[in-house]
Design an enzyme around this catalytic site. Structure first.
Site, PDB file in Angstrom:
ATOM      1  N   ASP A 105      26.638 -26.076  -3.985  1.00 60.97           N
ATOM      2  CA  ASP A 105      26.767 -27.285  -3.165  1.00 60.97           C
ATOM      3  C   ASP A 105      28.198 -27.451  -2.662  1.00 60.97           C
ATOM      4  OD1 ASP A 105      24.109 -27.837  -3.690  1.00 60.97           O
ATOM      5  OD2 ASP A 105      24.568 -29.115  -5.411  1.00 60.97           O
ATOM      6  N   ASP A 132      22.211 -28.328 -11.577  1.00 56.03           N
ATOM      7  CA  ASP A 132      23.417 -29.079 -11.236  1.00 56.03           C
ATOM      8  C   ASP A 132      24.183 -29.378 -12.520  1.00 56.03           C
ATOM      9  OD1 ASP A 132      22.881 -29.042  -8.550  1.00 56.03           O
ATOM     10  OD2 ASP A 132      21.933 -31.015  -8.515  1.00 56.03           O
TER      11      ASP A 132
END
Length: 280
Positions: free
Chosen positions: A194, A176
């Site tokens: 995402d 991330d």
């Protein structure tokens, strides 16, 4: 003596003729490769190119973050601000689901979230393959964006080990790197996959509501049109029924045989008078 060869003068063509010739050449070229033309059309309309684009962006951005941004929880880790106190970039490893969602157990995270990604990918691919012609283009695009997000994070969870990620221990998960800040609140760090998942699902939900509304409106319009047409047909039948007789009655009239009427002659008149006198 060698024979002289006549030089052929080039035929001059007008711009219109040359355009027609070039158009014919293009048409002939296309006709030579109908399969290629159909293949490219299918690739474009199926939005597979969109899946490939989103997937490549996800893989490339994660690789760049891993190679050039220090791990956030290491001694050299830091957040790189793109927009001061609003948008930043930091290298974080998430062993849970999207946006840092976690079950609390590392092994359970791998099993559950890999399983969810695989099931979601299989369902999308199956529906896409079976119902391809019935799925509108916008819905196809949404499915491809969601599929890119599923596959992107699936690869991270299945194949990215701690040695590849450049961290110590048995850390394994998804890279991330996008961090949003709203005052003192920091939104959970996420990645491009995402974003694809969330945007694709939101777009698909909005489309379903809009499409359902359009379908219901279309059904109401078609029902109203059919009712108007039925009423008009009934009115026409009543009008035509008053103007013309019943066809069954016409058939009965045609079946009746009319006896021919005999015209009286002089001889028949004399016979009738003589009979009357004899009776009296």
């Amino acid at each position: 003596m060698p024979k002289k060869v006549k030089e052929e003068t080039p035929i001059e063509t007008t711009p219109v003729e040359s355009a027609q010739v070039s158009e014919q050449e293009v048409t002939a070229t296309v006709k030579k490769h109908p399969k290629w033309d159909a293949t490219w059309k299918w690739i474009f309309e199926s939005f597979i190119w969109l899946f490939v684009l989103m997937f490549i962006i996800d893989i490339v951005t994660k690789t760049l973050i891993k190679d050039y941004v220090p791990y956030y929880y290491s001694s050299e880790g830091e957040e790189i601000w793109l927009i001061n106190n609003f948008l930043g970039v930091k290298y974080v490893i998430n062993d849970g689901m999207a946006f840092g969602i976690d079950t609390g157990n590392y092994t359970a995270n791998i099993i559950v979230f890999v399983g969810i990604s695989v099931i979601a990918a299989v369902v999308i691919i199956t529906v896409f393959a079976v119902k391809y012609k019935k799925i509108p283009k916008f819905a196809r695009a949404c499915c491809m964006i969601i599929l890119a997000g599923c596959i992107g994070n699936l690869i991270d969870r299945a194949f990215y080990t701690s040695s590849y990620l450049g961290v110590s221990g048995s850390t394994r998960g998804v890279i991330d790197w996008i961090a949003f800040h709203f005052g003192n609140y920091e939104f959970p760090t996420f990645n491009w996959a995402d974003a694809c998942l969330v945007v694709g699902v939101i777009m698909l939900i909005i489309w379903l509501f809009v499409w359902d509304g359009k379908q219901s409106k279309k059904e109401k319009e078609e029902k109203a049109k059919s009712e108007v047409a039925l009423h008009q047909a009934q009115m026409d039948a009543l009008i035509h029924g008053e103007e013309s007789t019943n066809p069954k009655e016409e058939e009965k009239v045609e079946d009746v045989v009319v006896a021919p009427v005999e015209t009286p002659t002089k001889e028949t008149i004399e016979e009738k008078t003589s009979r009357g006198k004899s009776k009296s």
